[in-house]
Design a protein around this motif. Structure first.
Motif, short mmCIF file in Angstrom:
data_model
loop_
_atom_site.label_atom_id
_atom_site.label_comp_id
_atom_site.label_asym_id
_atom_site.label_seq_id
_atom_site.Cartn_x
_atom_site.Cartn_y
_atom_site.Cartn_z
N TYR A 34 0.83 -1.20 0.00
CA TYR A 34 0.00 0.00 0.00
C TYR A 34 0.87 1.25 0.00
O TYR A 34 1.88 1.30 0.68
N ILE A 131 -7.63 2.15 -11.65
CA ILE A 131 -6.60 2.50 -10.67
C ILE A 131 -5.67 1.31 -10.50
O ILE A 131 -6.13 0.19 -10.27
N SER A 132 -4.39 1.52 -10.63
CA SER A 132 -3.38 0.47 -10.51
C SER A 132 -3.69 -0.71 -11.43
O SER A 132 -3.40 -1.86 -11.11
N THR A 136 -12.36 -0.12 -11.26
CA THR A 136 -12.92 0.16 -9.95
C THR A 136 -14.20 0.99 -10.05
O THR A 136 -14.44 1.68 -11.04
N TRP A 152 -12.56 3.37 -3.74
CA TRP A 152 -12.70 2.78 -5.06
C TRP A 152 -12.39 1.30 -4.90
O TRP A 152 -11.33 0.92 -4.39
N LYS A 178 -8.43 1.97 -3.45
CA LYS A 178 -8.07 3.30 -2.94
C LYS A 178 -9.16 3.73 -1.97
O LYS A 178 -10.36 3.62 -2.29
N TYR A 179 -8.76 4.20 -0.78
CA TYR A 179 -9.77 4.61 0.18
C TYR A 179 -9.17 5.60 1.18
O TYR A 179 -7.95 5.74 1.30
N SER A 180 -10.03 6.29 1.90
CA SER A 180 -9.59 7.23 2.92
C SER A 180 -9.95 6.70 4.29
O SER A 180 -10.89 5.92 4.46
N THR A 191 -3.67 3.75 -1.15
CA THR A 191 -3.83 3.24 -2.51
C THR A 191 -3.02 1.96 -2.68
O THR A 191 -1.84 1.90 -2.35
N LYS A 193 -0.76 -0.47 -4.40
CA LYS A 193 0.28 -0.32 -5.42
C LYS A 193 0.52 -1.63 -6.17
O LYS A 193 0.80 -1.64 -7.35
#
Length: 227
Positions: A34, A131-132, A136, A152, A178-180, A191, A193
């Motif tokens: 990550y 994403i990556s 998503t 995502w 990907k998240y917060s 995110t 990787k």
């Protein structure tokens, strides 16, 4: 010791484009890397040593159990967590004094260390993005402290229970890319990787031979200089 690591422990995922052709495959073991970025307020920038905030974290998982290793100066720390039971084993190896310590954490203790965060109102927005290397879809959600979040997630790949990030079980098979999240009041954007399918484990939450068992509070007290 454990509290100083919290910000880097919640963020746990990695994705590799090599698995895109194996859509819907469930990975039972492997390694996830990550990337983590932090959104600090002016006050937080004065109070927090940003050099201590990890920019990357690798999580290895096998079945229901994940393992994170951290080098904290003279101590090597491992955290093993059961993704279904939500309990953990905390191992501290200090070669310079030839000491090894272990602490078992119940689900209630793990929840407390994570700030007793509960995520709710997970809603698909229909917005799509790659994403990556993964297809998503965006979700919104919130936590019980009033913070709003977005993530995502992909259905291109599914991970075993040991690799599911804390509190995001409601995705039910979709993998967060990907998240917060907030830890200790600090906002992180996590995110994936890379995800690698590789042999990991087997892992156990039993205290290894040679480790002196202590409580979490005793380990934290040791950070102040005691043994």
């Amino acid at each position: 010791m454990f509290k100083s690591m919290k910000t880097g422990v919640v963020a746990l995922i990695l994705v590799g484009t090599a698995f895109i052709a194996r859509a819907q495959k469930t990975l039972d073991q492997g390694a996830i890397t990550y990337g983590m970025k932090y959104e600090l307020s002016t006050e937080q920038k004065h109070a927090i040593d940003e050099s201590m905030l990890p920019e990357e974290r690798t999580v290895r998982f096998s079945g229901n159990i994940s393992m994170v290793e951290m080098n904290m100066g003279p101590a090597m720390i491992k955290i093993l967590s059961d993704g279904l039971q939500r309990n953990s084993l905390f191992l501290v190896d200090i070669p310079v004094i030839q000491k090894q310590y272990a602490a078992k954490l119940s689900k209630a203790e793990v929840d407390a260390q994570m700030g007793n965060i509960v995520y709710t109102d997970l809603v698909k927005t229909g917005e799509k993005q790659t994403i990556s290397g993964y297809n998503t879809e965006k979700y919104t959600y919130k936590d019980n402290t009033g913070n709003a979040h977005e993530l995502w997630a992909t259905n291109d790949i599914k991970l075993s229970a040991g690799a599911v990030p804390y509190g995001l079980e409601a995705l039910k098979g979709a993998t967060p890319i990907k998240y917060s999240a907030f830890q200790n009041g600090v906002k992180m954007v996590v995110t994936v990787k890379n995800i690698k399918e590789e042999k990991a484990g087997p892992y156990s939450l039993e205290v290894p031979k040679g480790y002196e068992e202590k409580t979490l509070a005793e380990l934290q007290a040791m950070q102040g200089g005691g043994q």
